[in-house]
Design an enzyme around this catalytic site. Sequence first.
Site, PDB file in Angstrom:
ATOM      1  N   ARG A 171       0.841  -1.211   0.000  1.00 38.55           N
ATOM      2  CA  ARG A 171       0.000   0.000   0.000  1.00 38.55           C
ATOM      3  C   ARG A 171       0.870   1.253   0.000  1.00 38.55           C
ATOM      4  NH1 ARG A 171      -3.854  -3.469   3.094  1.00 38.55           N
ATOM      5  NH2 ARG A 171      -2.699  -3.190   5.027  1.00 38.55           N
TER       6      ARG A 171
ATOM      7  N   ASP B 248     -16.488  -2.201  -4.553  1.00 37.82           N
ATOM      8  CA  ASP B 248     -16.565  -3.505  -3.891  1.00 37.82           C
ATOM      9  C   ASP B 248     -17.985  -4.028  -4.012  1.00 37.82           C
ATOM     10  OD1 ASP B 248     -14.515  -5.053  -1.855  1.00 37.82           O
ATOM     11  OD2 ASP B 248     -16.611  -5.564  -1.471  1.00 37.82           O
TER      12      ASP B 248
ATOM     13  N   ASN C 175     -20.191  -5.072  -8.758  1.00 35.13           N
ATOM     14  CA  ASN C 175     -19.425  -6.255  -9.115  1.00 35.13           C
ATOM     15  C   ASN C 175     -18.364  -5.791 -10.119  1.00 35.13           C
ATOM     16  OD1 ASN C 175     -18.480  -8.497 -10.698  1.00 35.13           O
ATOM     17  ND2 ASN C 175     -20.186  -9.713  -9.930  1.00 35.13           N
ATOM     18  N   ALA C 176     -17.088  -5.868  -9.744  1.00 29.58           N
ATOM     19  CA  ALA C 176     -16.021  -5.299 -10.568  1.00 29.58           C
ATOM     20  C   ALA C 176     -15.982  -5.915 -11.963  1.00 29.58           C
ATOM     21  CB  ALA C 176     -14.670  -5.488  -9.871  1.00 29.58           C
TER      22      ALA C 176
ATOM     23  N   ASP D 118      -7.015  -5.739  -6.579  1.00 29.57           N
ATOM     24  CA  ASP D 118      -6.633  -6.549  -5.411  1.00 29.57           C
ATOM     25  C   ASP D 118      -7.778  -7.507  -5.078  1.00 29.57           C
ATOM     26  OD1 ASP D 118      -5.356  -7.547  -3.162  1.00 29.57           O
ATOM     27  OD2 ASP D 118      -6.017  -5.899  -1.875  1.00 29.57           O
TER      28      ASP D 118
ATOM     29  N   CYS E 130      -3.524 -13.153  -4.110  1.00 29.46           N
ATOM     30  CA  CYS E 130      -3.257 -13.623  -2.744  1.00 29.46           C
ATOM     31  C   CYS E 130      -3.464 -15.128  -2.620  1.00 29.46           C
ATOM     32  CB  CYS E 130      -4.134 -12.879  -1.738  1.00 29.46           C
ATOM     33  SG  CYS E 130      -5.901 -13.121  -1.979  1.00 29.46           S
TER      34      CYS E 130
END
Length: 391
Positions: free
Chosen positions: A208, A246, A274-275, A295, A335
């Site tokens: 970040r 988000d 919803n991206a 991310d 991740c």
Amino acid sequence: MACKFYLYKGKGRKAENGHPWIYTTEIEGYDGTYENGDIVEVYNFKSDFIGKGYINDASKIAIRMMTRDINEEIDEDFFRKRLNAAWEYRKKVIDTSSCRFLFGEADFVPGLIIDKYEDYYVMQSLALGIDKYKDIVVKLLKDEFGAKGVYERSDVRVRELEGMEQTKGFLTEAFDTNVQIIENGVKYHVDIENGQKTGFFLDQKENRHAIHKICKDADVLDCFTHTGSFALNAGIAGAKSVLGLDISELAIAEATRNAELNGISDRVKFECHNAFDVLHQWVKEGRKYDVVILDPPAFTKSRSTIDSAVRGYKEINLRGIKMVKPGGFLVTCSCSHFMNPDLFKDTIADAAKDARRVLRQVEFKTQSPDHPILWNSDESYYLKFYIFQVV
């Protein structure tokens, strides 16, 4: 007398080289009696001692190694030494006001996670053997590390693979579980009772901070913003405008609250979308940003779903790349441990090729050093983080 477990010939080589897990398929037999959660000794097929740890035959990971010293007892002094070693390491490598205090196998205490938020600690027990020692760990956190309160967030599905129930609640007297922290100069409200993981994603702390240099005077889009951490860092760094997206209305409400806490609500806004869907539409509309941040949550948590995860990562990166102005920047992460670094790299490269854009790598980072990567336990390596210039 500890029960002794013996491994098949040709098995246990990773364990002999320092890996902390023994699988049920590696065990040929044992001498003695045990109950799940007990400390047992492990030997190879030649009866050479490998180490000792706790047993749980309900799990595919039957034994998790705690020590390689046959004379070391697993008691309060053992945990005192392990916690002190973890803390001394972190004081050298990271801002410890809020950090991961203990990272399971990578800090040589398999199955235990401890996160520190100022003077409050959150524990997560992921294995049966650790549950037996929770009281000792809480006592040490209070007596030696100044914990004002300890909360348990063992409400994770992996416990069910160990034959355990999910659980959460206070391990000390009750306290206000909404805690305020400061990281990279950014203030956050952290809900350690109901937030994701243990309340906050501490592993991206240094990543970040890494975006500060590219966000000044920029128009920034932050996808999968959760409670706004990348978006807020962009705002604090001097971005002209920031839009965080988000799918969770709860996350958006918390992110908005965090923007207000930092006094940057005029420039940092959040919307519930919803991206995947909205980026598809915005690409068609020709929307462009100086910086696009991706991310997403882990698209795969097992080997069996890697193919669909690759499709997901490629699609979201393709759309993100298309929305970056020429000379602007893409920040992209994975991740998932199972999305290995080479596969992630290839997936981004494929997305750039399809978008007919060239990526120039600015930076590659992993998880912050309070989530150390143990080289003989590759499960501890999961986070990949890139900054690219898109030309």
